[in-house]
Design a protein around this motif. Structure first.
Motif, PDB file in Angstrom:
ATOM      1  N   GLN A 176       3.748  -6.224   3.531  1.00  0.00           N
ATOM      2  CA  GLN A 176       3.457  -6.703   2.182  1.00  0.00           C
ATOM      3  C   GLN A 176       1.976  -7.055   2.090  1.00  0.00           C
ATOM      4  O   GLN A 176       1.473  -7.889   2.840  1.00  0.00           O
ATOM      5  CB  GLN A 176       4.298  -7.929   1.833  1.00  0.00           C
ATOM      6  CG  GLN A 176       4.051  -8.426   0.410  1.00  0.00           C
ATOM      7  CD  GLN A 176       5.032  -9.489  -0.023  1.00  0.00           C
ATOM      8  OE1 GLN A 176       6.213  -9.433   0.346  1.00  0.00           O
ATOM      9  NE2 GLN A 176       4.577 -10.459  -0.797  1.00  0.00           N
ATOM     10  N   ALA A 195      13.041  -2.898  -3.352  1.00  0.00           N
ATOM     11  CA  ALA A 195      13.554  -3.310  -4.653  1.00  0.00           C
ATOM     12  C   ALA A 195      12.799  -2.575  -5.757  1.00  0.00           C
ATOM     13  O   ALA A 195      11.691  -2.952  -6.115  1.00  0.00           O
ATOM     14  CB  ALA A 195      13.431  -4.825  -4.831  1.00  0.00           C
ATOM     15  N   ARG A 205      18.536  -0.380  -7.585  1.00  0.00           N
ATOM     16  CA  ARG A 205      18.530  -1.827  -7.817  1.00  0.00           C
ATOM     17  C   ARG A 205      17.775  -2.189  -9.093  1.00  0.00           C
ATOM     18  O   ARG A 205      17.300  -3.305  -9.258  1.00  0.00           O
ATOM     19  CB  ARG A 205      17.914  -2.544  -6.610  1.00  0.00           C
ATOM     20  CG  ARG A 205      18.739  -2.399  -5.332  1.00  0.00           C
ATOM     21  CD  ARG A 205      18.059  -3.032  -4.129  1.00  0.00           C
ATOM     22  NE  ARG A 205      17.838  -4.459  -4.293  1.00  0.00           N
ATOM     23  CZ  ARG A 205      17.161  -5.230  -3.424  1.00  0.00           C
ATOM     24  NH1 ARG A 205      16.637  -4.669  -2.336  1.00  0.00           N
ATOM     25  NH2 ARG A 205      17.008  -6.519  -3.643  1.00  0.00           N
ATOM     26  N   ASP A 206      17.710  -1.229 -10.012  1.00  0.00           N
ATOM     27  CA  ASP A 206      16.967  -1.462 -11.249  1.00  0.00           C
ATOM     28  C   ASP A 206      17.834  -1.957 -12.401  1.00  0.00           C
ATOM     29  O   ASP A 206      17.398  -2.008 -13.547  1.00  0.00           O
ATOM     30  CB  ASP A 206      16.220  -0.191 -11.672  1.00  0.00           C
ATOM     31  CG  ASP A 206      17.149   0.988 -11.955  1.00  0.00           C
ATOM     32  OD1 ASP A 206      18.387   0.815 -11.892  1.00  0.00           O
ATOM     33  OD2 ASP A 206      16.630   2.090 -12.236  1.00  0.00           O
ATOM     34  N   ASP A 247       9.864  -4.813 -10.083  1.00  0.00           N
ATOM     35  CA  ASP A 247      10.393  -6.114 -10.477  1.00  0.00           C
ATOM     36  C   ASP A 247       9.909  -7.265  -9.604  1.00  0.00           C
ATOM     37  O   ASP A 247       9.753  -8.391 -10.088  1.00  0.00           O
ATOM     38  CB  ASP A 247      11.921  -6.078 -10.470  1.00  0.00           C
ATOM     39  CG  ASP A 247      12.481  -5.073 -11.479  1.00  0.00           C
ATOM     40  OD1 ASP A 247      11.702  -4.582 -12.323  1.00  0.00           O
ATOM     41  OD2 ASP A 247      13.691  -4.785 -11.419  1.00  0.00           O
ATOM     42  N   THR A 248       9.667  -7.023  -8.312  1.00  0.00           N
ATOM     43  CA  THR A 248       9.193  -8.098  -7.438  1.00  0.00           C
ATOM     44  C   THR A 248       7.689  -8.320  -7.556  1.00  0.00           C
ATOM     45  O   THR A 248       7.171  -9.317  -7.075  1.00  0.00           O
ATOM     46  CB  THR A 248       9.507  -7.788  -5.965  1.00  0.00           C
ATOM     47  OG1 THR A 248       8.717  -6.667  -5.541  1.00  0.00           O
ATOM     48  CG2 THR A 248      10.986  -7.484  -5.764  1.00  0.00           C
ATOM     49  N   ARG A 249       6.971  -7.328  -8.119  1.00  0.00           N
ATOM     50  CA  ARG A 249       5.506  -7.354  -8.256  1.00  0.00           C
ATOM     51  C   ARG A 249       4.804  -7.201  -6.909  1.00  0.00           C
ATOM     52  O   ARG A 249       3.616  -7.484  -6.795  1.00  0.00           O
ATOM     53  CB  ARG A 249       5.033  -8.635  -8.957  1.00  0.00           C
ATOM     54  CG  ARG A 249       5.690  -8.902 -10.286  1.00  0.00           C
ATOM     55  CD  ARG A 249       5.275 -10.238 -10.860  1.00  0.00           C
ATOM     56  NE  ARG A 249       5.682 -11.336  -9.985  1.00  0.00           N
ATOM     57  CZ  ARG A 249       5.223 -12.576 -10.097  1.00  0.00           C
ATOM     58  NH1 ARG A 249       4.323 -12.879 -11.007  1.00  0.00           N
ATOM     59  NH2 ARG A 249       5.640 -13.510  -9.262  1.00  0.00           N
ATOM     60  N   ARG A 250       5.525  -6.732  -5.893  1.00  0.00           N
ATOM     61  CA  ARG A 250       4.922  -6.608  -4.564  1.00  0.00           C
ATOM     62  C   ARG A 250       4.178  -5.282  -4.413  1.00  0.00           C
ATOM     63  O   ARG A 250       4.657  -4.236  -4.861  1.00  0.00           O
ATOM     64  CB  ARG A 250       5.986  -6.698  -3.478  1.00  0.00           C
ATOM     65  CG  ARG A 250       6.710  -8.022  -3.397  1.00  0.00           C
ATOM     66  CD  ARG A 250       7.460  -8.174  -2.087  1.00  0.00           C
ATOM     67  NE  ARG A 250       8.382  -7.055  -1.824  1.00  0.00           N
ATOM     68  CZ  ARG A 250       8.983  -6.850  -0.657  1.00  0.00           C
ATOM     69  NH1 ARG A 250       8.763  -7.684   0.364  1.00  0.00           N
ATOM     70  NH2 ARG A 250       9.817  -5.832  -0.506  1.00  0.00           N
ATOM     71  N   THR A 289       1.145  -9.901  -3.872  1.00  0.00           N
ATOM     72  CA  THR A 289       1.976 -10.009  -5.058  1.00  0.00           C
ATOM     73  C   THR A 289       1.035 -10.007  -6.260  1.00  0.00           C
ATOM     74  O   THR A 289       0.080 -10.786  -6.305  1.00  0.00           O
ATOM     75  CB  THR A 289       2.817 -11.295  -5.054  1.00  0.00           C
ATOM     76  OG1 THR A 289       3.691 -11.283  -3.919  1.00  0.00           O
ATOM     77  CG2 THR A 289       3.638 -11.419  -6.322  1.00  0.00           C
ATOM     78  N   THR A 306       4.353   0.332  -4.917  1.00  0.00           N
ATOM     79  CA  THR A 306       4.574  -0.818  -5.798  1.00  0.00           C
ATOM     80  C   THR A 306       6.068  -1.005  -6.021  1.00  0.00           C
ATOM     81  O   THR A 306       6.830  -0.036  -6.080  1.00  0.00           O
ATOM     82  CB  THR A 306       3.894  -0.627  -7.156  1.00  0.00           C
ATOM     83  OG1 THR A 306       4.432   0.539  -7.804  1.00  0.00           O
ATOM     84  CG2 THR A 306       2.391  -0.474  -7.001  1.00  0.00           C
ATOM     85  N   GLU A 307       6.491  -2.252  -6.161  1.00  0.00           N
ATOM     86  CA  GLU A 307       7.850  -2.583  -6.577  1.00  0.00           C
ATOM     87  C   GLU A 307       7.775  -3.166  -7.989  1.00  0.00           C
ATOM     88  O   GLU A 307       7.091  -4.167  -8.207  1.00  0.00           O
ATOM     89  CB  GLU A 307       8.498  -3.577  -5.621  1.00  0.00           C
ATOM     90  CG  GLU A 307       8.836  -2.980  -4.264  1.00  0.00           C
ATOM     91  CD  GLU A 307       9.596  -3.963  -3.386  1.00  0.00           C
ATOM     92  OE1 GLU A 307      10.432  -3.520  -2.587  1.00  0.00           O
ATOM     93  OE2 GLU A 307       9.330  -5.186  -3.486  1.00  0.00           O
ATOM     94  N   ASP A 354       0.251 -11.140  -9.492  1.00  0.00           N
ATOM     95  CA  ASP A 354       0.673 -12.203 -10.388  1.00  0.00           C
ATOM     96  C   ASP A 354       0.566 -11.825 -11.858  1.00  0.00           C
ATOM     97  O   ASP A 354       1.296 -12.359 -12.693  1.00  0.00           O
ATOM     98  CB  ASP A 354      -0.183 -13.448 -10.143  1.00  0.00           C
ATOM     99  CG  ASP A 354       0.630 -14.621  -9.636  1.00  0.00           C
ATOM    100  OD1 ASP A 354       1.802 -14.409  -9.273  1.00  0.00           O
ATOM    101  OD2 ASP A 354       0.095 -15.739  -9.611  1.00  0.00           O
TER     102      ASP A 354
END
Length: 380
Positions: free
Chosen positions: A101, A66, A356-357, A85-88, A104, A82-83, A106
């Motif tokens: 993973q 994502a 998916r942005d 939008d998911t912050r993963r 995350t 890094t993703e 935060d």
């Protein structure tokens, strides 16, 4: 800089072209016909040049991501991703490319073009185990770092904060230079005047020590600013002459590839593209945004490789002759929006899609990381 400030990290469980006729620096490039994939068979005589072999996608590293944004390699060849939008924060293990993973983040506050952005691996990772991240928070954009050992990410420490943030134009690319210092791209958040304001960190390329101080030799006293007058730099890459190149979003008319010199003013918002004005540095290449919206940038064997979002293609630009020349595009429209490009340890390219942005048209399997063989030039 606020050394020692700790932010929250939530640990997560592991998850088991076409060609163009090129152009001189400053030329505007537009869409070109689809490429021919045919070539004459190689001659049996060793002195006859072999046909050039174009880049080709030879595999897929990962699927169902994502908005993968930052991508860097650990010393053992594994990748960290890094993703936005998911912050993963993810780790991709080789050679089977298992996706794990790690955490995350935060502290990241995704919205629009903001979120969890660039990543860089410390040049001394073997001893300090540090990862550097560019993170949008509710207050600002900031560069943070954390140790990564035994599969776990430690607490985040703020390296540099106070970078303006916004719904758009957050910059976000990180790269360690050959000099051992960390370079970071920032955006002007849609407020063009910030790019000319040397009291602001927006619309700049920054150069700092690994601890976040202005690096020795910076052009402005006690400042992390390396260059200014940028709208929104999205890609940074060093070539084999230690020169820094940067890809930059234009507004409506000209996207840019710039050769970065310390202290230079790249003109935004007075000039978009090539202005030819005294005191301002012109880009080496400009594009129509319809074929570019340039993002990630990587250097390999005398050439830059540039991912394009709106343009949905991968650009190759020769820089071996001292300036940028002969831009050529590949994979036009085939994989959608291309964001980040990185050179893998085996000499091939990893290219992330960004469908998916919110601005793309995702298909099954998006977003993905493509494995690209860079091909070859004519050779005897």
């Amino acid at each position: 800089m606020r050394p020692g400030v700790v932010l929250t990290v939530v640990a997560a469980l592991a998850l088991a072209g076409c060609t163009d006729d090129g152009g001189k620096p400053g030329d505007t490039l537009t869409a070109s016909p689809a490429p021919s994939t045919s070539s004459a068979p190689p001659s049996s005589m060793s002195s006859t040049p072999r046909p050039a072999r174009p880049p080709r996608v030879v595999g897929t590293i990962a699927t169902d991501l994502a908005v993968p944004w930052g991508l860097a390699f650990l010393p053992n060849g594994d990748a960290v991703v890094t993703e936005r939008d998911t912050r993963r924060l993810l780790r991709i293990h080789g050679p089977d490319h298992t996706v794990e993973q790690v955490a995350t983040i935060d502290a990241a506050d995704p919205a629009g073009e903001a979120g969890l952005l660039g990543i860089a691996v410390s040049p001394d990772f073997g001893t300090d185990h540090l990862l550097y991240l560019y993170v949008t928070t509710p207050e600002d954009n900031r560069i943070v770092r954390a140790t990564y050992t035994r599969g776990r990410l430690g607490p985040l420490e703020v390296v540099l904060d106070g970078i303006p943030n916004g719904f758009i134009h957050d910059g976000g690319r990180l790269a360690f230079g050959p000099d051992g210092y960390l370079y970071a791209s920032t955006g002007e958040t849609g407020v063009g005047s910030l790019a000319q304001d040397k009291a602001s960190l927006g619309g700049k390329i920054l150069r700092i020590t690994p601890d976040g101080d202005p690096a020795p030799g910076n052009p402005f006293p006690d400042s992390p600013i390396w260059s200014y007058g940028h709208r929104n730099v999205q890609g940074l890459a060093f070539d084999d002459r230690d020169r820094l190149w940067a890809s930059e979003f234009g507004q409506n008319t000209f996207d840019e590839l710039n050769l970065i010199e310390p202290g230079d003013n790249y003109g935004w918002p007075m000039v978009e593209g090539r202005g030819g004005q005294a005191g301002l540095t012109d880009p080496q290449v400009v594009w129509d945004p319809a074929v570019a919206s340039p993002s990630g940038l990587a250097y390999l064997d005398g050439r830059l490789w540039l991912g394009s979002l709106r343009g949905q293609r991968l650009w190759r630009i020769d820089v071996g002759g001292g300036h940028a020349a002969d831009p050529t595009d590949f994979f036009v429209g085939k994989y959608g929006r291309m964001r980040t490009v990185a050179v893998a340890p085996d000499g091939r390219l990893w290219v992330t899609t960004s469908n998916r942005d919110g601005r793309g048209a995702p298909v099954a399997g998006d977003d993905r990381i493509l494995l690209v063989d860079p091909g070859s030039t004519d050779s005897p």
